[in-house]
Enzyme design. Structure first.
Site, PDB file in Angstrom:
ATOM      1  N   LYS A  63       0.837  -1.209   0.000  1.00  9.81           N
ATOM      2  CA  LYS A  63       0.000   0.000   0.000  1.00  9.81           C
ATOM      3  C   LYS A  63       0.870   1.255   0.000  1.00  9.81           C
ATOM      4  CE  LYS A  63      -3.721  -2.523   2.191  1.00  9.81           C
ATOM      5  NZ  LYS A  63      -4.390  -2.970   3.414  1.00  9.81           N
ATOM      6  N   GLN A 107      -5.403  -1.902   9.653  1.00  7.68           N
ATOM      7  CA  GLN A 107      -5.007  -3.146   8.994  1.00  7.68           C
ATOM      8  C   GLN A 107      -5.476  -4.326   9.851  1.00  7.68           C
ATOM      9  OE1 GLN A 107      -3.350  -3.374   5.908  1.00  7.68           O
ATOM     10  NE2 GLN A 107      -3.805  -5.548   6.124  1.00  7.68           N
ATOM     11  N   ASP A 130     -11.535   2.326   3.457  1.00  7.37           N
ATOM     12  CA  ASP A 130     -11.771   0.888   3.253  1.00  7.37           C
ATOM     13  C   ASP A 130     -13.254   0.626   2.952  1.00  7.37           C
ATOM     14  OD1 ASP A 130      -9.727  -0.948   3.165  1.00  7.37           O
ATOM     15  OD2 ASP A 130      -9.532  -1.137   5.340  1.00  7.37           O
TER      16      ASP A 130
END
Ligand code: NDP
Length: 293
Positions: A63, A107, A130
């Site tokens: 990422k 995460q 997200d």
């Protein structure tokens, strides 16, 4: 050149998520970031990483790298696995209040003493890149503009880049998780596909799969679906990702047999994974673009 992103094969065409993501990075993301920078805005993403999960560390590196290439700032805020839930909630509140930060993700997985539900709900929907908060999920289900979950959004972008028109097609999704199966089914429905969602209690899975023009597999079981189950002419998207015992990666679909039956298929690695990372960075840019300057 979309054609160059679909590798012509002896059997199925290979839908390279990696090539599609690279192409969209150059043609769409970089110009959007440049336009934002011209207005004095540099998109900034925070990744909250708790503990030392080896797979998470690798995902976070991917990422960061992709963000860097797009020209946005990505920072990983790291915490010991003993960090309290209260501390993470406090950090999220700080991020929510900070106008220089446009997106935040936590995460996963996080240690058991931290409630995933609680921390995800603490993120302000405008920074939820997200696309996991109830508000963004709800808007997605209503067909309203929202920050869409990255993996489902990436799957649809990939199918479209492969020049498959979902309008009127029968899409069969195997898996009904909140992060993949359910949202990708809704996104396909919003594109006028007829959608069947299968799960562990589905009776006669083979009969359901046999109807698929497009098959999306997100079961989390290595190579569970094989070529015998796939109808001729079907486009197959393999979401699964697993480490093989002897090394290397595989998906939820048995690639070697599926590639002989499918019309087109996404590989693992190099399929859905890079598209997920692409959509995370795209969502961060989108969150920054929505600011009124
Ligand atoms: P979950 O474990 O949350 O969900 C799996 C789903 O598959 C469930 O709905 C389950 O049904 C269903 N299922 C399990 N066994 C069967 C079976 N025998 N027949 C039919 N359905 C079955 O997984 P996720 O959706 O989170 O992830 C799926 C896969 O995708 C994993 O391999 C994961 O690593 C990968 N993944 C990859 C991403 C990427 O960026 N490349 C991102 C996210 C996930 P039930 O609900 O009845 O239990």
């Amino acid at each position: 050149m979309v054609e160059a992103l679909i590798l012509k094969n002896m059997s199925a065409d290979i839908i390279s998520g990696k090539a599609i993501a690279e192409n969209l990075l150059d043609t769409e993301l970089v110009p959007r970031v440049e336009a934002l920078k011209a207005k004095g805005i540099t998109p900034r993403l925070i990744v909250i990483l708790v503990g030392e999960h080896p797979a998470s560390a690798s995902y976070v590196r991917q990422k960061e790298k992709f963000a860097d290439r797009a020209g946005i700032v990505a920072e990983t805020w790291r915490y010991e696995d003993t960090v309290t839930e209260a501390k993470i909630l406090e950090e999220i509140e700080t991020i929510n209040q900070d106008d220089s930060i446009h997106g935040v993700i936590v995460q996963l997985p996080v240690p058991d003493h931290i409630s995933v539900e609680k921390i995800l709900r603490a993120i302000h929907p405008s920074k939820d890149v997200d696309g996991f908060t109830p508000q963004n999920v709800g808007q997605l289900f209503l067909g309203e503009e929202s920050l869409e979950c990255c993996t489902p959004k990436g799957i649809i972008r990939m199918i479209e880049s492969a020049k498959v028109d979902l309008n009127g097609k029968h899409v069969v999704v195997v898996g009904r998780s909140n992060i993949v199966g359910k949202p990708v089914a809704i996104l396909a429905l919003n594109k006028n596909a007829t959608v069947t969602i299968c799960h562990s209690r589905t009776k006669d899975l083979d009969a359901q799969i046999a109807q698929a023009d497009v098959l999306i597999v997100a079961v989390g079981r290595p190579e569970m679906i094989n070529g015998d189950q796939i109808p001729e002419g079907c486009t197959v998207i393999d979401v699964g990702i697993h480490r093989k015992e002897g090394g290397g990666l595989c998906g939820d679909v048995h690639f070697e047999s599926a590639v002989k039956k499918a019309k087109a298929i996404s590989p693992v690695p190099g399929g859905v994974g890079p598209m997920t990372v692409f959509c995370l960075i795209e969502n961060t840019i989108e969150a920054a673009e929505r600011l009124k300057v």
